[in-house]
Design a protein around this motif. Structure first.
Motif, PDB file in Angstrom:
ATOM      1  N   GLN A  15       9.489  13.420 -15.228  1.00 13.94           N
ATOM      2  CA  GLN A  15       9.751  14.211 -14.028  1.00 13.94           C
ATOM      3  C   GLN A  15       9.540  13.372 -12.773  1.00 13.94           C
ATOM      4  OE1 GLN A  15      11.098  17.287 -13.806  1.00 13.94           O
ATOM      5  NE2 GLN A  15      11.168  16.839 -11.607  1.00 13.94           N
ATOM      6  N   TRP A  16       8.501  12.534 -12.793  1.00 15.13           N
ATOM      7  CA  TRP A  16       8.235  11.651 -11.650  1.00 15.13           C
ATOM      8  C   TRP A  16       9.389  10.662 -11.463  1.00 15.13           C
ATOM      9  CZ3 TRP A  16       7.424   6.309 -11.235  1.00 15.13           C
ATOM     10  CH2 TRP A  16       6.934   5.875  -9.991  1.00 15.13           C
ATOM     11  N   LEU A  17       9.910  10.124 -12.566  1.00 16.78           N
ATOM     12  CA  LEU A  17      11.037   9.191 -12.481  1.00 16.78           C
ATOM     13  C   LEU A  17      12.284   9.877 -11.915  1.00 16.78           C
ATOM     14  CD1 LEU A  17      10.642   7.300 -15.882  1.00 16.78           C
ATOM     15  CD2 LEU A  17      10.306   6.332 -13.600  1.00 16.78           C
ATOM     16  N   ILE A  18      12.511  11.105 -12.335  1.00 12.63           N
ATOM     17  CA  ILE A  18      13.652  11.864 -11.811  1.00 12.63           C
ATOM     18  C   ILE A  18      13.499  12.046 -10.301  1.00 12.63           C
ATOM     19  CG2 ILE A  18      14.810  14.100 -11.843  1.00 12.63           C
ATOM     20  CD1 ILE A  18      14.073  14.252 -14.858  1.00 12.63           C
ATOM     21  N   GLU A  19      12.264  12.316  -9.881  1.00 11.50           N
ATOM     22  CA  GLU A  19      11.988  12.487  -8.449  1.00 11.50           C
ATOM     23  C   GLU A  19      12.193  11.193  -7.668  1.00 11.50           C
ATOM     24  OE1 GLU A  19       8.009  13.953  -8.422  1.00 11.50           O
ATOM     25  OE2 GLU A  19       8.558  15.918  -9.231  1.00 11.50           O
ATOM     26  N   GLN A  20      12.031  10.055  -8.342  1.00 11.64           N
ATOM     27  CA  GLN A  20      12.260   8.767  -7.678  1.00 11.64           C
ATOM     28  C   GLN A  20      13.743   8.426  -7.592  1.00 11.64           C
ATOM     29  OE1 GLN A  20       9.391   7.574  -6.342  1.00 11.64           O
ATOM     30  NE2 GLN A  20       8.628   9.392  -7.421  1.00 11.64           N
ATOM     31  N   GLY A  21      14.579   9.244  -8.235  1.00 12.50           N
ATOM     32  CA  GLY A  21      16.019   9.031  -8.140  1.00 12.50           C
ATOM     33  C   GLY A  21      16.648   8.314  -9.315  1.00 12.50           C
ATOM     34  N   ILE A  73       0.186  -8.140  -9.846  1.00 10.55           N
ATOM     35  CA  ILE A  73       0.848  -9.352 -10.324  1.00 10.55           C
ATOM     36  C   ILE A  73       1.897  -8.924 -11.351  1.00 10.55           C
ATOM     37  CG2 ILE A  73       0.531 -11.611 -11.387  1.00 10.55           C
ATOM     38  CD1 ILE A  73      -2.367 -11.537 -10.441  1.00 10.55           C
ATOM     39  N   GLY A  74       3.145  -8.883 -10.922  1.00  8.48           N
ATOM     40  CA  GLY A  74       4.231  -8.405 -11.775  1.00  8.48           C
ATOM     41  C   GLY A  74       5.005  -7.300 -11.081  1.00  8.48           C
ATOM     42  N   SER A  75       6.337  -7.378 -11.129  1.00  9.65           N
ATOM     43  CA  SER A  75       7.170  -6.450 -10.355  1.00  9.65           C
ATOM     44  C   SER A  75       8.100  -5.621 -11.233  1.00  9.65           C
ATOM     45  CB  SER A  75       8.008  -7.242  -9.340  1.00  9.65           C
ATOM     46  OG  SER A  75       8.835  -8.180 -10.014  1.00  9.65           O
ATOM     47  N   GLY A  76       7.684  -5.351 -12.482  1.00  8.70           N
ATOM     48  CA  GLY A  76       8.495  -4.537 -13.376  1.00  8.70           C
ATOM     49  C   GLY A  76       8.139  -3.068 -13.290  1.00  8.70           C
ATOM     50  N   ALA A  77       8.456  -2.339 -14.351  1.00  8.38           N
ATOM     51  CA  ALA A  77       8.253  -0.888 -14.366  1.00  8.38           C
ATOM     52  C   ALA A  77       6.797  -0.508 -14.126  1.00  8.38           C
ATOM     53  CB  ALA A  77       8.732  -0.318 -15.705  1.00  8.38           C
ATOM     54  N   ALA A  78       5.873  -1.193 -14.802  1.00  5.95           N
ATOM     55  CA  ALA A  78       4.457  -0.848 -14.673  1.00  5.95           C
ATOM     56  C   ALA A  78       3.943  -1.158 -13.271  1.00  5.95           C
ATOM     57  CB  ALA A  78       3.638  -1.595 -15.726  1.00  5.95           C
ATOM     58  N   ILE A 101      16.235   2.370 -13.870  1.00  6.71           N
ATOM     59  CA  ILE A 101      14.854   2.656 -13.474  1.00  6.71           C
ATOM     60  C   ILE A 101      14.379   1.632 -12.446  1.00  6.71           C
ATOM     61  CG2 ILE A 101      12.455   2.630 -14.271  1.00  6.71           C
ATOM     62  CD1 ILE A 101      13.442   3.884 -16.895  1.00  6.71           C
ATOM     63  N   PHE A 102      14.629   0.365 -12.731  1.00  8.38           N
ATOM     64  CA  PHE A 102      14.169  -0.689 -11.828  1.00  8.38           C
ATOM     65  C   PHE A 102      14.778  -0.524 -10.435  1.00  8.38           C
ATOM     66  CE2 PHE A 102      14.671  -4.835  -9.820  1.00  8.38           C
ATOM     67  CZ  PHE A 102      13.347  -5.251  -9.786  1.00  8.38           C
ATOM     68  N   ALA A 142      19.749   6.166 -19.261  1.00 10.38           N
ATOM     69  CA  ALA A 142      20.835   6.064 -18.278  1.00 10.38           C
ATOM     70  C   ALA A 142      21.910   5.200 -18.923  1.00 10.38           C
ATOM     71  CB  ALA A 142      20.329   5.452 -16.980  1.00 10.38           C
ATOM     72  N   ALA A 143      22.841   5.870 -19.626  1.00  6.09           N
ATOM     73  CA  ALA A 143      23.834   5.175 -20.468  1.00  6.09           C
ATOM     74  C   ALA A 143      23.084   4.184 -21.356  1.00  6.09           C
ATOM     75  CB  ALA A 143      24.909   4.512 -19.620  1.00  6.09           C
ATOM     76  N   ASP A 144      23.513   2.907 -21.370  1.00  5.06           N
ATOM     77  CA  ASP A 144      22.783   1.901 -22.154  1.00  5.06           C
ATOM     78  C   ASP A 144      22.205   0.826 -21.242  1.00  5.06           C
ATOM     79  OD1 ASP A 144      25.150   0.711 -21.417  1.00  5.06           O
ATOM     80  OD2 ASP A 144      25.509  -0.265 -23.340  1.00  5.06           O
ATOM     81  N   ALA A 145      21.884   1.222 -20.007  1.00  2.53           N
ATOM     82  CA  ALA A 145      21.266   0.296 -19.047  1.00  2.53           C
ATOM     83  C   ALA A 145      20.111   1.001 -18.342  1.00  2.53           C
ATOM     84  CB  ALA A 145      22.302  -0.187 -18.041  1.00  2.53           C
ATOM     85  N   THR A 146      19.252   1.625 -19.144  1.00  3.88           N
ATOM     86  CA  THR A 146      18.161   2.439 -18.607  1.00  3.88           C
ATOM     87  C   THR A 146      17.216   1.619 -17.750  1.00  3.88           C
ATOM     88  OG1 THR A 146      18.306   3.799 -20.595  1.00  3.88           O
ATOM     89  CG2 THR A 146      16.354   4.080 -19.217  1.00  3.88           C
ATOM     90  N   GLY A 147      16.862   0.434 -18.234  1.00  5.79           N
ATOM     91  CA  GLY A 147      15.923  -0.401 -17.490  1.00  5.79           C
ATOM     92  C   GLY A 147      16.443  -0.745 -16.105  1.00  5.79           C
TER      93      GLY A 147
END
Length: 538
Positions: free
Chosen positions: A93-99, A12-17, A141-142, A133-138
């Motif tokens: 590292q996992w986030l980098i692997e996700q692109g 329940i929830g579609s954000g980073a977590a 990532i999303f 990622a500049a000033d729009a990291t979220g």
């Protein structure tokens, strides 16, 4: 007609977590990810600053742990802090692997011919350790996580689905306590559907929308916290609500946060006459933790009777500003403010819910089969004051830990049987939705006035009296009329507001984000505020 659905894991929830957990689980599982609006409506998308992690050779786990403990004003759980920081590098590292396209530092070439990632510094941190990622990291990532989720055949992304309540064995009159699923309003059909699942994860974000002024999107209504409380889970430290010091002050700028990274790169806070003031409140000046900066701004605004203060980075090179803060630059320009030439008018606004549903290092709540991750949860990481950019890190570390725990249990947990359908036989369509709008506005105004940056016993008592009247009205409305997103959110927000007020009334000291004029000193012993559902909230 309402529908029945089955998933191995219901998120329940579609954000980073939520997306991180879904992507970390085995691909043979059927996973449902619910978003109560469009997928990008959560807080993750709007996060600007970055993710704190120990990535540089000059930085250490011990330093990051120490900074976090210091910011938390004695209330951080050191095991939670250490667990999070020790897993920071692998999470990145996992986030980098996700692109995720983190910003690279063009000035620091590595021996292998590549480039290091650029790390910035924010308030409370003793090192540059914020990868961004500049000033729009979220948003970066999303987008990366959403692209990955859409490519997975086993992940079902369901928009316009508003969770109404959790389904537990106890609520069905059975002997156990396990969570079996959830009732969910499908806004496309208007029906409340039944979702059964082997595991249910609350990743619904925080509750900053309880305040009149907030940096959060409209959906930050504490849904997961309220549902977990009603299901029998403890909540902790809900008196600690972080106010971001710098949100853009402009009549047409709704909820635009001016990233703390500006201060990390040398931006200065000034009064309307141009004088700096932060050095009078803390030796770290603009780089002091957020609670100190927010209270200082609030103090100066009240002292001078002004509507805002100013954040000035115009002394920096214009090209540097545009390349490092393109989102802030463009957004301010829309309102006629050129940040390379003039200061930005800013005010504090509710930003982050440091407390939440009590969990362990695997995200377990008190109800078997129910997990809480991200801002919904209370892990003990943030203590009495969240340090900048630790929250996204917490999302990734605890989501991955919860996914590993679920994976280890798969053979022991079977799918629940058919669950009862939502009963709407006794309700009618409302012709008084004005009540919802009025109560929503009243709740957020008295929370801002009485349970805001500076509190008193009298203010809290007034807030408690008003929230109980609202809860009675909302309960009557909920019992008689069909549910809507607005009604569900108001019900949850009022419940969480009451829990916040009770928590604040129980803390007879000033610590971190909780500052009261009646108890201005900090007690010698630091204790968490844990509320038990079985004791009730009355």
């Amino acid at each position: 007609m309402s529908q029945h659905y089955q998933h191995d894991v219901l998120v329940i929830g579609s954000g980073a977590a939520g997306l991180t957990l879904a992507l970390t689980l085995p691909e043979h599982l059927r996973i449902g990810v619910l978003s109560k609006g469009n997928l990008a409506n959560g807080s993750t998308f709007w996060a600007q600053g970055g993710v704190a992690a120990v990535l540089d050779d000059t930085d250490t786990v011990e330093s990051h742990v120490e900074d976090t403990l210091n910011s938390g004003a004695g209330l951080c759980r050191e095991d939670a802090v250490r667990f999070t920081v020790e897993h920071s590098r692998e999470a990145i590292q996992w986030l980098i692997e996700q692109g995720v396209p983190f910003t690279r530092d063009d000035e620091t070439a590595r021996e292998d011919g590549g480039f290091e990632f650029h790390l910035t510094r924010e308030g409370g941190h003793s090192h540059r350790r914020i990868i961004h990622a500049a000033d729009a990291t979220g948003a970066a990532i999303f987008k990366a996580l959403l692209d990955q989720a859409r490519a997975r055949h086993n992940i079902e992304l369901l928009e316009q689905r508003v969770a109404v309540d959790l389904i537990t064995e106890r609520k069905l009159g059975q002997s156990g306590q396990r969570c079996l699923g959830a009732y969910v309003l499908n806004r496309n059909t208007g029906e409340v559907d039944t979702y059964a699942a082997r595991f249910v994860i609350l990743a619904t974000g925080g509750a900053a929308k309880v305040y009149l002024y907030t940096s959060n999107p409209d959906g930050a209504c504490g849904d997961g916290i309220a549902m977990a409380w009603r299901a029998g889970c403890r909540v902790g430290n809900l008196e600690f609500n972080q106010f971001h010091p710098t949100c853009l002050y402009h009549p047409k700028a709704k909820s635009f946060l001016v990233t703390e990274a500006l201060r990390g790169e040398g931006a200065l806070l000034r009064l309307p006459n141009g004088d700096r003031f932060m050095q009078r409140f803390d030796a770290r000046a603009e780089l002091a933790p957020r609670d100190i900066v927010a209270r200082a701004i609030d103090h100066e605004m009240k002292r001078l009777g002004v509507d805002c203060v100013y954040l000035d980075i115009s002394h920096k090179d214009a090209n540097f500003i545009k390349s490092h803060f393109p989102t802030v630059y463009e957004r301010c320009l829309e309102f006629g403010i050129d940040i390379t030439r003039e200061p930005i008018p800013v005010v504090p606004a509710a930003h982050y819910t440091c407390g939440g549903v009590v969990v362990d290092q695997h995200g377990h709540t008190d109800v078997p089969g129910l997990y809480a991750i991200g801002e919904t949860s209370f892990t003990g990481l943030h203590g009495a004051n969240r340090m900048a950019s630790n929250s996204l890190l917490e999302c990734f570390v605890y989501a991955r830990s919860a996914a590993a725990d679920i994976t280890a249990q798969l053979e022991q947990i079977s799918m629940p049987g058919r669950l009862p359908t939502w009963d709407a036989s006794q309700v009618t369509d409302s012709d008084e939705d004005v009540i919802i709008a009025h109560n929503w506005d009243e709740l957020r105004r008295f929370m801002w006035d009485y349970v805001g940056i500076v509190r008193t016993n009298k203010r809290l008592q007034r807030a408690q009296h008003r929230v109980r009247l609202l809860l009675d009205e909302i309960d009557e409305f909920y019992s008689n009329y069909r549910v809507s997103r607005d009604l569900i959110e108001l019900r949850n927000l009022a419940q969480v507001a009451e829990l916040m007020i009770i928590s604040a009334m129980q803390r007879k000291e000033s610590r971190g984000l909780h500052y009261t004029l009646d108890y201005p000193e900090q007690l010698a012993e630091a204790k968490d505020t844990i509320l038990q559902p079985r004791l009730g909230a009355n």
